[in-house]
Design an enzyme around this catalytic site. Structure first.
Site, short mmCIF file in Angstrom:
data_model
loop_
_atom_site.label_atom_id
_atom_site.label_comp_id
_atom_site.label_asym_id
_atom_site.label_seq_id
_atom_site.Cartn_x
_atom_site.Cartn_y
_atom_site.Cartn_z
N ASP A 1 2.06 12.53 15.49
CA ASP A 1 2.14 12.63 14.04
C ASP A 1 0.74 12.71 13.43
O ASP A 1 0.41 12.02 12.47
CB ASP A 1 2.91 11.41 13.48
CG ASP A 1 3.38 11.65 12.05
OD1 ASP A 1 3.45 12.83 11.62
OD2 ASP A 1 3.66 10.65 11.35
N MET B 1 8.70 4.42 8.29
CA MET B 1 8.88 3.27 9.17
C MET B 1 9.21 2.00 8.40
O MET B 1 9.65 1.03 8.98
CB MET B 1 7.60 3.00 9.94
CG MET B 1 7.40 3.95 11.08
SD MET B 1 5.88 3.52 11.89
CE MET B 1 5.19 5.13 12.13
N GLY B 2 8.91 1.99 7.14
CA GLY B 2 9.14 0.79 6.35
C GLY B 2 7.97 0.55 5.42
O GLY B 2 7.16 1.45 5.16
N VAL C 1 4.41 -0.86 3.95
CA VAL C 1 3.07 -1.11 4.47
C VAL C 1 2.35 -1.98 3.44
O VAL C 1 2.31 -1.65 2.26
CB VAL C 1 2.30 0.21 4.66
CG1 VAL C 1 0.94 -0.07 5.28
CG2 VAL C 1 3.10 1.18 5.51
N ILE D 1 0.84 -1.20 0.00
CA ILE D 1 0.00 0.00 0.00
C ILE D 1 0.86 1.24 0.00
O ILE D 1 0.52 2.27 -0.55
CB ILE D 1 -0.92 0.05 1.24
CG1 ILE D 1 -1.71 -1.24 1.37
CG2 ILE D 1 -1.85 1.24 1.17
CD1 ILE D 1 -2.50 -1.33 2.66
N LYS E 1 2.48 -3.43 8.90
CA LYS E 1 3.60 -2.50 8.72
C LYS E 1 4.86 -3.28 9.01
O LYS E 1 5.02 -3.82 10.11
CB LYS E 1 3.48 -1.35 9.73
CG LYS E 1 2.71 -0.19 9.17
CD LYS E 1 2.74 1.01 10.07
CE LYS E 1 1.67 1.95 9.56
NZ LYS E 1 2.08 3.21 9.11
#
Ligand code: ZN
Lengths: 678, 339
Positions: free
Chosen positions: A130, A19-20, A22, A14, A37
């Protein structure tokens, strides 16, 4: 893609974020679609930051709110850390907004939903850090869901800078300001400690974006945007969208003030302002005009008004009632806990009676520890009683009745029950040579809120002058005309006794500032203040777990072992079951006292899932650890622990031996009770 | 019981100072104190120790354990011909009527053996077995702190809490020999589970291990104690002895726990004084190594809780024989039975 992690089959990717990766994925065990995630390995490389992240994320995963995306699991397979969360079909709010303002009813619907989610998280002590329109999903039925609670910390400090750089690249690549620092509060941009007010700022930016169709702080590069966030005044939303009600624009202005102290101090008053405005404009009760809004039912809230509002009304009977009836204008510096807020909250003047405020002046406590100045205790109270009794709107309890409260820890609610007073004036004094310092606080006995508090230094030979000053302030404090001294300031006093007394006073009050003060108190260099703060935190209960976990994390990071121990103790005593996985995590803390506190806490919670870890602890070389584990296992009474405990009957440590014997006696008792039940 | 008659005859001499050595050769006795360790001594008739021997008890096998006892007795005897009897102070219940050992969770189970007969057969001596606290009480009475008194309450505070009672110049054992279980005095209704199956026993608060337990709990209940010197030791092995040493070094944590222990013990002792009007209470066992730091709080609490006429004629004193009370007492029990 055809890859499987744990019991998840990865489907399409997606997105790719700070963070990496998804991915959408299929949960083969529970037959449902989820979002995974996959955390970038370098984010999880440092042991401490990983532990810390896992603690925070597990805490956040305990959030259960209809407008917060549920986190199912945080786990690791072959060094790949991943988070499994609820899959929510829909569009990001960012996409929904596009470049045009949303209709007003959509703005209110979404604002109230997101605001409620934030308020619920903040009440648990969880800060998002965030909030942005791309982190909010709007479902086809118009429901708003906030994503990624508790995960932003992963991008803290060093990580955040890298993320900003990565986002800058994204900016050029996609040509849209997606993921810019546009929502970042000035304090976060400055790398300062950010609290829940940082979320209020970001939420304000999202409101602006919905209301104006544009972001308040813009720029070509992320550096430009950050500069705008930090230094440039935004154009009020009403100047961008002239259909906007001025009150809405004012709420936004308040939320995105540069200084945290100038914003709403908590979500509650902001949410109340939004609700009032929405009701006044008859939104929220209507249908679904643009297909986006769900009818939003105002959640029932405990009102902070009530008795105090009524009693204050007596004092204010001079003020025109119409003023109180009008819709509240959002003002800068709205603080739910200030007396102003208490007064502002009187929107219903129909029951305005001319009742008099009843007040008791309690004997002042002598902190000097010198008996020679004891007489001030009653003479100050006496003098004030006499002086305040001359004021017509006040009914003051005679000093003879209150003398019995001398040298007692005073709980205002007990005073209320005993004397039937609305407000108490209480305080302490410190005398050194010819100088005297008096600290006085005015407390609402029904809500416990501290209405006013002040330190007054004076000449010990001129007590009258001090009394005058205090009585003036009391009157001002009761009528809300006086900016209160934040009682938490007393925690910064250089005198240990004053700090200790401030924590004690806050313990009895239900002042909303108490939680922050207690957390500060846990950091206090004085062990007595720390211990008192533990009690305060424990009295507040589960709402304190989040802030205390954060404090604990900070203290571990800063190698402040004592603070960590007190924080762990407080955490354990709160007894919040929802953090038991955090406690299990803490069993492996480097500081053995922290690990012991975690074990004891799990024992008190009778947390069966901790039993294997606790059994393993029975074999550790540290005597405290073995002892705490035996205690916890004795509380939990899982028969699995029997053999391991029997081995401890021969422990070299006599205390461990005694504890193991006790634990086994308990196990035996439970076993025989179960056998009887069969 | 022979032993009791012997006591009576001894008591008729008026005190415990009579010389028992026979003309020509001195009579010697063996005394054993049996618990987690087996301590034994060769004891003269006047209660002084000639030589000692000590081994760690076998806890897994009853046969080996009994052989250990026999070996210790034989080793002590060596080549001395003058030994005629052995006494054993046993950490557990001893059925005096049948000289049989009851099951004891702390030691290997020998209840199915006729220990008494086996020991006599293997050693050729007269053997007398009694509860270890009774033996220690007897030792303190005949040649320690309670010499010359007729009504004595002796308490030993160690891994467990035991007691021995001398009334009217006779050691009291109750109908079967189970008297004196002071450690299982119930001091509270909602107290901790005890190894005996009950709850709230004195032992769950004031025994050596439970003193250490409370020190550890105190440390957890107040993190400020984590700065104390004792707390640093607590990461390793902690014993009651270490706690007492810390108290003597003025460690707050150790002092506060000992003081509270004294209060609890003092209250229980007061009940005994009120019930039995004894002349002297002798306090022994490892826990008493802290001296006045524990003795004073015991006295204070006992004073507050005792009827004053009973208090006026009663002294609370520390034991004199220390760790040897049990072996000396066991030997003297054997001596007096022989007469
Ligand atoms: Zn018991």
């Amino acid at each position: 893609m055809n890859k499987t992690i744990s019991h998840y089959e990865l489907q399409e990717e997606i997105g790719q974020g700070g963070m990496g990766r998804v991915c959408k994925a299929y949960d083969t065990m529970l037959d449902r679609t989820v979002v995974l995630k996959l955390l970038a390995p370098d984010l999880m490389s440092e042991d401490e930051s990983r532990k810390r992240f896992l603690r925070e994320a597990r805490l956040a995963s305990a959030l259960d709110h209809p407008n917060i995306c549920t986190i199912y699991e945080i786990a690791e397979v072959d060094n790949q850390y991943f988070i499994a969360m609820q899959y929510i079909p829909g569009k990001t709010l960012k996409k929904v907004i596009g470049t045009k303002p949303l209709s007003l009813d959509s703005v209110f619907s979404i604002a109230l939903q997101v605001g409620d989610a934030l308020a619920a998280a903040h009440a648990k002590g969880i800060v998002h850090r965030d909030i942005k329109s791309s982190n909010i999903i709007i479902t086809p039925s118009g429901k708003a869901k906030v994503l990624d609670f508790g995960l932003a910390k992963l991008l803290s400090e060093k990580g955040r800078v890298e993320a900003v750089e990565a986002q800058a690249e994204e900016l050029t690549r996609l040509g849209t300001p997606l993921g810019t620092p546009s929502y970042m509060s000035p304090e976060l941009a400055n790398g300062e400690r950010a609290d829940h007010r940082s979320d209020i700022f970001s939420f304000g930016v999202v409101l602006y974006e919905m209301a104006a169709g544009k972001l308040p702080f813009r720029g070509q590069t992320s550096v430009d945007v950050m500069h705008a966030v930090l230094h440039e005044a935004h154009k009020p939303a009403i100047e961008v969208n002239d259909k906007l009600p001025p009150d809405m624009s004012a709420i936004i202005d308040n939320a995105i003030a540069k200084k945290p102290a100038d914003r709403y101090q908590s979500m509650q008053p902001m949410l109340e302002d939004l609700q009032r405005l929405s009701v006044a404009l008859r939104f929220g009760a209507q249908g679904v005009p643009d297909g986006l809004t769900t009818p939003f039912v105002l959640p029932k809230r405990q009102s902070s008004r009530g008795v105090f509002g009524q009693l204050i009304r007596g004092l204010l009977s001079r003020a025109p009632a119409s003023e109180a009836q009008t819709l509240q204008q959002p003002t800068a510096r709205r603080d739910a806990s200030s007396p102003n807020a208490n007064l502002d909250a009187i929107s219903d003047a129909s029951s305005a009676g001319a009742s008099r405020t009843t007040l008791a002046v309690l004997p002042f406590r002598n902190l000097s520890g010198d008996a020679a100045s004891d007489f001030y205790a009653l003479s100050l109270a006496d003098g004030l009683t006499t002086e305040l009794a001359t004021i017509g709107s006040l009914s003051v309890t005679p000093s003879s009745t209150v003398a019995k409260y001398r040298d007692q820890a005073i709980d205002p609610s007990r005073v209320r029950a005993a004397l039937g007073v609305d407000v108490v004036l209480m305080g302490n004094f410190l005398k050194a040579g010819d100088r005297i310092r008096v600290t006085a606080q005015l407390i609402n006995t029904s809500s416990g809120a501290i209405l006013w508090s002040e330190k007054i230094d004076g000449d010990a030979t001129d007590v009258l002058a001090i009394q005058d000053r205090i009585s003036q302030r009391v009157i001002a404090g009761l009528s809300g005309g006086q900016a209160p001294l934040d009682p938490t300031h007393l925690l910064k006093d250089e005198n240990e006794e004053v700090r200790l007394d401030a924590v004690r006073t806050l313990q009895f009050s239900h002042d909303p500032r108490a939680l922050a003060a207690f957390v500060e108190g846990l950091r206090d260099p004085s062990l007595r203040v720390k211990a008192e703060a533990v009690e305060g935190v424990v009295k507040l209960g589960e709402q304190a777990t989040g802030p205390v976990i954060r404090l604990l994390n900070d203290a571990i990071d800063e190698a402040d072992n004592l603070t960590a121990r007190y924080a762990a103790k407080a955490l354990g005593l709160i007894g919040d079951r929802s953090i038991s996985s955090v406690l299990v995590e803490l069993l492996t803390s480097e500081d053995k006292f922290v690990a012991c506190e975690a074990a004891l806490a799990l024992g008190r919670l009778r947390e069966v899932k901790a039993v294997p870890d606790l059994i393993a602890m029975l074999d550790q070389s540290n005597g405290n650890i073995r002892f705490a584990a035996a205690e916890a296992l004795g509380q939990i009474c899982d028969p699995i622990a029997r053999q391991a405990l029997e081995r401890r009957l021969n422990d070299d440590d006599e205390g461990v031996r005694a504890k193991a014997r006790w634990a086994l006696s308990k196990l035996k008792k439970v076993a025989s009770r179960m056998a009887m039940a069969k | 019981m022979g032993a009791q008659q012997a006591e009576e005859s001894r008591q008729s001499h008026g005190d415990g100072e009579v010389n028992h050595s026979m003309a020509g050769s001195e009579q010697l006795y063996i005394g054993l104190d049996v618990g987690r360790t087996i301590r034994g001594a060769l004891v003269r008739a006047d209660g002084s120790i000639l030589r000692q021997h000590r081994v760690v008890s076998e806890v897994s096998n009853a046969r080996i354990f009994i052989d250990q006892l026999i070996d210790v007795i034989k080793a002590l005897r060596a080549d001395t011909e003058e030994v005629t009897a052995a006494g054993i102070g046993w950490a557990g219940l001893v059925n005096q009527r049948e000289q049989r050992i009851e099951v004891n969770p702390n030691l290997v189970d020998v209840s199915s053996y006729d220990l008494h007969a086996e020991l006599e057969r293997a050693t050729g001596f007269t053997v007398v077995i009694d509860n270890d606290a009774n033996a220690a009480a007897y030792g303190e009475w005949r040649s320690g702190a309670a010499r010359g008194f007729n009504d004595v309450f002796y308490v030993t505070l160690g891994t467990g809490i035991g007691s021995g009672l001398i009334l009217g110049g006779q050691l009291q054992r109750g109908s079967r020999g189970f008297a004196g279980e002071f450690g299982h005095f119930k001091i509270s209704d909602d107290g901790l589970e005890c190894g005996c199956g009950g709850t709230g026993c004195l032992e769950t608060m004031a025994s050596g291990p439970n003193i250490v337990r409370r020190v550890r709990e105190q440390l957890f209940s107040d993190p400020s104690f984590s700065l104390s010197k004792l707390a640093r030791d607590m990461e390793g092995i902690l014993t009651a002895e270490r706690v007492e040493r810390a108290a003597i070094e003025k460690d707050d944590l150790a002092l506060s726990v000992l003081k509270e222990t004294g209060r609890i013990l003092g209250n229980a002792v007061a009940s005994v004084i009120n019930l039995l009007n004894v002349e002297v209470v002798v306090l022994g066992g490892g826990v008493m190594a802290a001296g006045d730091l524990i003795l004073e709080p015991i006295r204070e609490a006992a004073q507050r809780a005792t009827l004053s006429p009973a208090l006026e004629c009663c002294r609370i004193v520390p034991a004199e024989l220390g760790q040897d009370a049990g072996i000396i007492g066991a030997a003297l029990l054997a001596r007096d039975m022989r007469i």
